[in-house]
Every structure is written in structure tokens, then in C-alpha cells.
Design a protein around this motif. Structure first.
Motif, PDB file in Angstrom:
ATOM      1  N   GLU A 195       0.831  -1.212   0.000  1.00  0.00           N
ATOM      2  CA  GLU A 195       0.000   0.000   0.000  1.00  0.00           C
ATOM      3  C   GLU A 195       0.862   1.257   0.000  1.00  0.00           C
ATOM      4  N   ASN A 196       1.945   1.266   0.793  1.00  0.00           N
ATOM      5  CA  ASN A 196       2.859   2.411   0.804  1.00  0.00           C
ATOM      6  C   ASN A 196       3.536   2.588  -0.546  1.00  0.00           C
ATOM      7  N   LEU A 197       3.903   1.477  -1.174  1.00  0.00           N
ATOM      8  CA  LEU A 197       4.521   1.527  -2.498  1.00  0.00           C
ATOM      9  C   LEU A 197       3.554   2.131  -3.511  1.00  0.00           C
ATOM     10  N   LEU A 198       2.306   1.699  -3.481  1.00  0.00           N
ATOM     11  CA  LEU A 198       1.304   2.256  -4.389  1.00  0.00           C
ATOM     12  C   LEU A 198       1.108   3.752  -4.149  1.00  0.00           C
ATOM     13  N   MET A 199       1.092   4.168  -2.877  1.00  0.00           N
ATOM     14  CA  MET A 199       0.930   5.582  -2.546  1.00  0.00           C
ATOM     15  C   MET A 199       2.096   6.405  -3.089  1.00  0.00           C
ATOM     16  N   LYS A 200       3.310   5.908  -2.939  1.00  0.00           N
ATOM     17  CA  LYS A 200       4.482   6.618  -3.466  1.00  0.00           C
ATOM     18  C   LYS A 200       4.407   6.735  -4.981  1.00  0.00           C
ATOM     19  N   MET A 201       3.951   5.683  -5.646  1.00  0.00           N
ATOM     20  CA  MET A 201       3.813   5.721  -7.104  1.00  0.00           C
ATOM     21  C   MET A 201       2.772   6.756  -7.509  1.00  0.00           C
ATOM     22  N   TYR A 202       1.657   6.805  -6.790  1.00  0.00           N
ATOM     23  CA  TYR A 202       0.606   7.781  -7.071  1.00  0.00           C
ATOM     24  C   TYR A 202       1.132   9.195  -6.865  1.00  0.00           C
ATOM     25  N   GLU A 203       1.812   9.423  -5.746  1.00  0.00           N
ATOM     26  CA  GLU A 203       2.350  10.754  -5.447  1.00  0.00           C
ATOM     27  C   GLU A 203       3.363  11.185  -6.505  1.00  0.00           C
ATOM     28  N   THR A 204       4.220  10.259  -6.918  1.00  0.00           N
ATOM     29  CA  THR A 204       5.219  10.561  -7.953  1.00  0.00           C
ATOM     30  C   THR A 204       4.540  10.941  -9.255  1.00  0.00           C
ATOM     31  N   ARG A 205       3.487  10.227  -9.616  1.00  0.00           N
ATOM     32  CA  ARG A 205       2.758  10.537 -10.845  1.00  0.00           C
ATOM     33  C   ARG A 205       2.136  11.922 -10.770  1.00  0.00           C
ATOM     34  N   GLU A 206       1.538  12.254  -9.626  1.00  0.00           N
ATOM     35  CA  GLU A 206       0.891  13.558  -9.483  1.00  0.00           C
ATOM     36  C   GLU A 206       1.912  14.698  -9.507  1.00  0.00           C
ATOM     37  N   ILE A 207       3.060  14.500  -8.876  1.00  0.00           N
ATOM     38  CA  ILE A 207       4.122  15.508  -8.926  1.00  0.00           C
ATOM     39  C   ILE A 207       4.598  15.692 -10.358  1.00  0.00           C
ATOM     40  N   SER A 208       4.764  14.593 -11.063  1.00  0.00           N
ATOM     41  CA  SER A 208       5.193  14.656 -12.468  1.00  0.00           C
ATOM     42  C   SER A 208       4.176  15.421 -13.310  1.00  0.00           C
ATOM     43  N   ARG A 209       2.894  15.178 -13.073  1.00  0.00           N
ATOM     44  CA  ARG A 209       1.851  15.912 -13.800  1.00  0.00           C
ATOM     45  C   ARG A 209       1.914  17.408 -13.493  1.00  0.00           C
ATOM     46  N   GLY A 210       2.145  17.749 -12.217  1.00  0.00           N
ATOM     47  CA  GLY A 210       2.251  19.156 -11.828  1.00  0.00           C
ATOM     48  C   GLY A 210       3.443  19.829 -12.488  1.00  0.00           C
ATOM     49  N   LEU A 211       4.571  19.136 -12.508  1.00  0.00           N
ATOM     50  CA  LEU A 211       5.753  19.698 -13.156  1.00  0.00           C
ATOM     51  C   LEU A 211       5.526  19.869 -14.658  1.00  0.00           C
ATOM     52  N   ASP A 212       4.802  18.931 -15.248  1.00  0.00           N
ATOM     53  CA  ASP A 212       4.461  19.054 -16.670  1.00  0.00           C
ATOM     54  C   ASP A 212       3.581  20.282 -16.906  1.00  0.00           C
ATOM     55  N   ASP A 213       2.655  20.549 -15.994  1.00  0.00           N
ATOM     56  CA  ASP A 213       1.824  21.752 -16.086  1.00  0.00           C
ATOM     57  C   ASP A 213       2.687  23.007 -16.037  1.00  0.00           C
ATOM     58  N   VAL A 214       3.663  23.030 -15.135  1.00  0.00           N
ATOM     59  CA  VAL A 214       4.551  24.193 -15.038  1.00  0.00           C
ATOM     60  C   VAL A 214       5.337  24.369 -16.338  1.00  0.00           C
ATOM     61  N   ARG A 215       5.924  23.279 -16.840  1.00  0.00           N
ATOM     62  CA  ARG A 215       6.710  23.341 -18.085  1.00  0.00           C
ATOM     63  C   ARG A 215       5.881  23.829 -19.269  1.00  0.00           C
ATOM     64  N   ASN A 216       4.598  23.493 -19.271  1.00  0.00           N
ATOM     65  CA  ASN A 216       3.753  23.825 -20.415  1.00  0.00           C
ATOM     66  C   ASN A 216       2.851  25.032 -20.181  1.00  0.00           C
ATOM     67  N   GLY A 217       3.156  25.793 -19.136  1.00  0.00           N
ATOM     68  CA  GLY A 217       2.457  27.052 -18.908  1.00  0.00           C
ATOM     69  C   GLY A 217       1.011  26.919 -18.480  1.00  0.00           C
ATOM     70  N   ARG A 218       0.644  25.786 -17.891  1.00  0.00           N
ATOM     71  CA  ARG A 218      -0.737  25.590 -17.441  1.00  0.00           C
ATOM     72  C   ARG A 218      -0.879  25.949 -15.962  1.00  0.00           C
ATOM     73  N   VAL A 219      -0.293  27.081 -15.577  1.00  0.00           N
ATOM     74  CA  VAL A 219      -0.346  27.554 -14.199  1.00  0.00           C
ATOM     75  C   VAL A 219      -0.636  29.054 -14.204  1.00  0.00           C
ATOM     76  N   VAL A 220      -1.095  29.563 -13.070  1.00  0.00           N
ATOM     77  CA  VAL A 220      -1.305  31.007 -12.914  1.00  0.00           C
ATOM     78  C   VAL A 220      -0.593  31.448 -11.634  1.00  0.00           C
ATOM     79  N   PRO A 221      -0.176  32.705 -11.572  1.00  0.00           N
ATOM     80  CA  PRO A 221       0.459  33.191 -10.345  1.00  0.00           C
ATOM     81  C   PRO A 221      -0.500  33.072  -9.153  1.00  0.00           C
ATOM     82  N   LEU A 222       0.073  32.932  -7.956  1.00  0.00           N
ATOM     83  CA  LEU A 222      -0.713  32.725  -6.753  1.00  0.00           C
ATOM     84  C   LEU A 222      -1.747  33.821  -6.540  1.00  0.00           C
ATOM     85  N   LYS A 223      -1.349  35.078  -6.694  1.00  0.00           N
ATOM     86  CA  LYS A 223      -2.295  36.185  -6.460  1.00  0.00           C
ATOM     87  C   LYS A 223      -3.483  36.083  -7.410  1.00  0.00           C
TER      88      LYS A 223
END
Length: 83
Positions: free
Chosen positions: A43-71
Motif C-alpha cells: 500500500e505504501n509503495l502504491l501511494m508513493k507511485m501515485y504521489e510521484t505521478r501527481e508531482i510529475s503531472r504538476g511539473l508538466d503543467d509548469v513546463r507547459n504554462g498551465r499555471v497562474v500566479p498565486l495572487k
């Protein structure tokens, strides 16, 4: 998924998994055959895999300009949800 009862040999492997706090690799002439682990480790292994995938998706969003400034994001949320 198939469940099988633990015989004495499997109980020994289960004890090894608990002792090692990780997977045990059962081999036949040095070639991996089966990997056994306790459910908590799996279960911990699956959770780490899920978290890694979500972080990778977030970084992909940053690289591709799919983000907005915090304000800007806070302004949008404030307008839509009253934050």
C-alpha cells in the motif's frame, strides 16, 4: 486476485518480509521468480507511485504554462468561492 493459505514455508517468508520491512525476492537459480511483501508495504509503495505521478503531472503543467500566479489564483477563488 487469488488467495492461498500460508503453509509453513510461506509463513517463514512472511516473517522475513516483516523483519526486513520490505519485499522478499524468491528466485530459481538466480532469476527472479516471485516478489512477496506484506500488505502495508504494498500500500505504501502504491501511494508513493501515485504521489510521484501527481508531482510529475504538476511539473508538466509548469513546463507547459498551465499555471497562474498565486495572487491571480487567489483572486479567482475569492470571486468564485468567497475566500
Amino acid at each position: 486476485m487469488k488467495n492461498i493459505p500460508l503453509d509453513d514455508e510461506l509463513k517463514e517468508i512472511e516473517a522475513l518480509c516483516l523483519e526486513e520491512n520490505g519485499p522478499v525476492f524468491a528466485t530459481d537459480t538466480g532469476i527472479d521468480g516471485v516478489i512477496m511483501m506484506v500488505p502495508e508495504y504494498f500500500e505504501n509503495l502504491l501511494m508513493k507511485m501515485y504521489e510521484t505521478r501527481e508531482i510529475s503531472r504538476g511539473l508538466d503543467d509548469v513546463r507547459n504554462g498551465r499555471v497562474v500566479p498565486l495572487k491571480e489564483a487567489m483572486s479567482i477563488l475569492s470571486g468564485e468561492y468567497g475566500f
